[in-house]
Write a protein that holds these residues in place. Structure first.
Motif, PDB file in Angstrom:
ATOM      1  N   PRO A  54       0.819  -1.211   0.000  1.00  0.00           N
ATOM      2  CA  PRO A  54       0.000   0.000   0.000  1.00  0.00           C
ATOM      3  C   PRO A  54       0.859   1.269   0.000  1.00  0.00           C
ATOM      4  O   PRO A  54       1.966   1.285   0.538  1.00  0.00           O
ATOM      5  N   PHE A  55       0.320   2.310  -0.623  1.00  0.00           N
ATOM      6  CA  PHE A  55       1.019   3.589  -0.649  1.00  0.00           C
ATOM      7  C   PHE A  55       1.150   4.132   0.768  1.00  0.00           C
ATOM      8  O   PHE A  55       0.248   3.981   1.595  1.00  0.00           O
ATOM      9  N   ASN A  56       2.267   4.793   1.041  1.00  0.00           N
ATOM     10  CA  ASN A  56       2.445   5.468   2.315  1.00  0.00           C
ATOM     11  C   ASN A  56       2.461   6.969   2.105  1.00  0.00           C
ATOM     12  O   ASN A  56       2.291   7.452   0.973  1.00  0.00           O
ATOM     13  N   GLU A  57       2.680   7.723   3.180  1.00  0.00           N
ATOM     14  CA  GLU A  57       2.610   9.181   3.075  1.00  0.00           C
ATOM     15  C   GLU A  57       3.682   9.741   2.149  1.00  0.00           C
ATOM     16  O   GLU A  57       3.463  10.753   1.462  1.00  0.00           O
ATOM     17  N   HIS A  58       4.844   9.067   2.105  1.00  0.00           N
ATOM     18  CA  HIS A  58       5.917   9.544   1.227  1.00  0.00           C
ATOM     19  C   HIS A  58       5.529   9.393  -0.241  1.00  0.00           C
ATOM     20  O   HIS A  58       5.875  10.242  -1.071  1.00  0.00           O
ATOM     21  N   ASP A  59       4.815   8.318  -0.557  1.00  0.00           N
ATOM     22  CA  ASP A  59       4.343   8.139  -1.934  1.00  0.00           C
ATOM     23  C   ASP A  59       3.393   9.270  -2.325  1.00  0.00           C
ATOM     24  O   ASP A  59       3.493   9.816  -3.434  1.00  0.00           O
ATOM     25  N   LEU A  60       2.457   9.613  -1.437  1.00  0.00           N
ATOM     26  CA  LEU A  60       1.495  10.672  -1.766  1.00  0.00           C
ATOM     27  C   LEU A  60       2.202  12.006  -1.952  1.00  0.00           C
ATOM     28  O   LEU A  60       1.821  12.806  -2.811  1.00  0.00           O
ATOM     29  N   VAL A  61       3.239  12.267  -1.145  1.00  0.00           N
ATOM     30  CA  VAL A  61       4.008  13.507  -1.312  1.00  0.00           C
ATOM     31  C   VAL A  61       4.743  13.484  -2.646  1.00  0.00           C
ATOM     32  O   VAL A  61       4.745  14.470  -3.396  1.00  0.00           O
ATOM     33  N   ASN A  62       5.345  12.339  -2.992  1.00  0.00           N
ATOM     34  CA  ASN A  62       6.071  12.232  -4.265  1.00  0.00           C
ATOM     35  C   ASN A  62       5.134  12.338  -5.460  1.00  0.00           C
ATOM     36  O   ASN A  62       5.504  12.867  -6.514  1.00  0.00           O
TER      37      ASN A  62
ATOM     38  N   LEU B  11      -3.866   7.471   6.338  1.00  0.00           N
ATOM     39  CA  LEU B  11      -4.208   8.032   7.651  1.00  0.00           C
ATOM     40  C   LEU B  11      -4.240   6.941   8.710  1.00  0.00           C
ATOM     41  O   LEU B  11      -3.771   7.128   9.841  1.00  0.00           O
ATOM     42  N   SER B  12      -4.789   5.778   8.353  1.00  0.00           N
ATOM     43  CA  SER B  12      -4.874   4.667   9.306  1.00  0.00           C
ATOM     44  C   SER B  12      -3.493   4.165   9.702  1.00  0.00           C
ATOM     45  O   SER B  12      -3.311   3.653  10.811  1.00  0.00           O
TER      46      SER B  12
END
Length: 489
Positions: free
Chosen positions: A228-236, A275-276
């Motif tokens: 699953p995507f993490n927060e770093h992926d969403l920022v990238n 978020l979870s």
């Protein structure tokens, strides 16, 4: 259920007789052995290419049927959902050897390249999802849409693309659908022509068949990454910036009640999963979904899934039933995949009776629309409550609304992080903490131009964050010479 039973549904009983069956199979793709590799191109098949592809599929299905009826093939009982990779590899080798033997004995007159494609196609039909198996394996494709046997679209890089993938006929599509839903204990027939299911990797599946669908069986698969995507992926990816990510992490750790709002395909579930992941590992989490999609890595997670009614019309377990039951399971966090009906009332009651830190998603175009949607969903619970009372419950329950949007260039961005402040008269008051300011579209590339900006407003729920030991500096909500300061919580 035996492996043989899981394989059989993918085979049409009697493939339609075609005059072109005696012709040679369709020519191979550019890459040997990759039946539908790189087939996601803007143009579909012309009529001649479609006829050739049907001939190829007819050969695949004839070989497949002979393979299943071949008594020499030792297909031991196994569950493809739980069989380990080593056993699957051994099974693939046995199937490959048997298919090669069938092709040689059947005198198909194929070249070496065509033979490789036939073998791979039969493997996909036997152990995978037939013609769309290569699309499932393509990590660049995020959604697969089968609109009948002759039209398969995908979403790739945010754009809808017509592929060259086709099925043999309606029955072929129907059997693939039955294969998918049968693996998760669901059913689809004329009495229940719509179904939600999931694949082994958690990808969401929706299927509709006649008489509801007038174009034949329709299959829609929303793919999810194995990791699953993490927060770093969403920022990238540009879905948010570091400053917003730090703030959301602080909000989750501070046990704020959050709802993610957005349209279909905007990335709500992906953001909810991220978020979870911020929830501390020592907390008890209960997740509730129609089809289990969330992929949490904490140890103490209880996953629950709703169930449709059986053929007699009984036995249904709704999201609302699960939300009610979860309150008796000593949850520290309740995560609901999506609220779309009367369960919104139970969510409000849970959030207002000590179950802080709950999260969910909902369909709406703006944070303000999300508030109105929640009010409507509460009324769907059958409670004759005055609007003001519902709004007071909403204002007291939710701390924050995160708006996720899919922009015109196909990118997905967090466009608003909005605080639910409280009530002013009969109105729920909201204030933006962060926004995405769109400035235009690049005429050369079609890319949306914009930037993430803090509004400079410090949220009123800051005191809640402080009580949980999260000190949020004022600088987090300001921008100094275009450079965001970095904070970790």
């Amino acid at each position: 259920m035996s492996l043989l039973d899981r394989i059989k549904p993918a085979i049409p009983d009697k493939p339609e007789a075609k005059a072109e069956q005696q012709e040679s199979p369709v020519s191979a793709p550019a890459e040997p052995g990759a039946l539908a590799e790189a087939e996601a191109v803007p143009a579909g098949l012309d009529e001649k290419a479609k006829r050739q592809k049907k001939i190829f599929l007819d050969n695949v299905l004839r070989i497949h049927k002979k393979l299943i009826n071949d008594s020499d093939l030792d297909l031991k009982e196994a569950d493809l959902q739980t069989t380990n990779d080593r056993e699957i590899d051994n099974l693939k080798n046995k199937v490959r050897q048997s298919v090669t033997k069938i092709i040689e004995e059947g005198n198909f007159g194929t070249s070496r390249t065509d033979r490789n494609d036939l073998i791979q196609a039969v493997l996909d039909e036997t152990l995978g999802l037939g013609p769309i198996e290569s699309l499932i394996k393509d990590d660049t494709i995020t959604e697969i849409m089968v609109n009948g046997p002759d039209q398969v679209y995908v979403e790739q890089k945010g754009k809808l693309i017509l592929t060259k993938v086709i099925f043999f006929n309606d029955q072929h599509v129907r059997r693939i659908i039955e294969k998918i839903v049968g693996q998760v204990g669901r059913r689809i027939d004329e009495g229940m022509p719509m179904v939600d299911a999931r694949l082994k990797d958690g990808s969401r599946v929706n299927a509709v068949i006649p008489p509801v669908s007038l174009v034949g069986p329709v299959l829609t698969i929303r793919k999810f990454s194995d990791v699953p995507f993490n927060e770093h992926d969403l920022v990238n990816f540009g879905s948010m910036n570091d400053q917003m990510c730090d703030f959301l992490r602080a909000c989750v750790k501070s046990r704020l009640n959050i709802i993610v709002s957005g349209g279909t395909g905007s990335g709500k579930t992906t953001l909810l999963n991220v978020l979870s992941s911020f929830i501390p590992a020592d907390e008890r989490i209960v997740t509730i979904e129609d089809s289990a999609e969330l992929q949490l890595h904490q140890d103490h997670v209880i996953t629950m899934e709703s169930r449709p009614a059986n053929i007699e019309g009984s036995g249904e377990i709704s999201i609302r039933d699960l939300v009610r039951n979860s309150l008796r399971m000593r949850p520290e966090r309740i995560v609901v995949g999506e609220v779309r009906g009367g369960e919104a009332l139970d969510m409000l009651q849970a959030m207002n009776t000590g179950h802080d830190g709950s999260m969910t998603t909902g369909h709406a175009n703006t944070p303000r629309d999300m508030v109105a949607r929640i009010e409507t969903m509460v009324l769907m619970a059958g409670m004759d409550l005055p609007s003001k009372a519902i709004r007071q419950q909403v204002a007291a329950a939710f701390d924050m609304i995160i708006q996720q949007s899919r922009l015109s260039d196909g990118t997905r961005k967090v466009t608003n992080i909005t605080e639910v402040v409280g009530m002013e008269g009969d109105t729920v008051t909201l204030q933006d903490i962060f926004i995405y300011e769109q400035k235009g579209v690049d005429p050369a590339t079609g890319k949306v131009i914009g930037e993430f900006k803090p509004t400079g407003i410090r949220p009123k729920f800051s005191h809640k964050m402080e009580t949980h030991g999260v000190d949020v500096p004022w600088e987090l909500f300001t921008q100094d010479d275009g450079v965001f300061k970095k904070f970790k919580f």
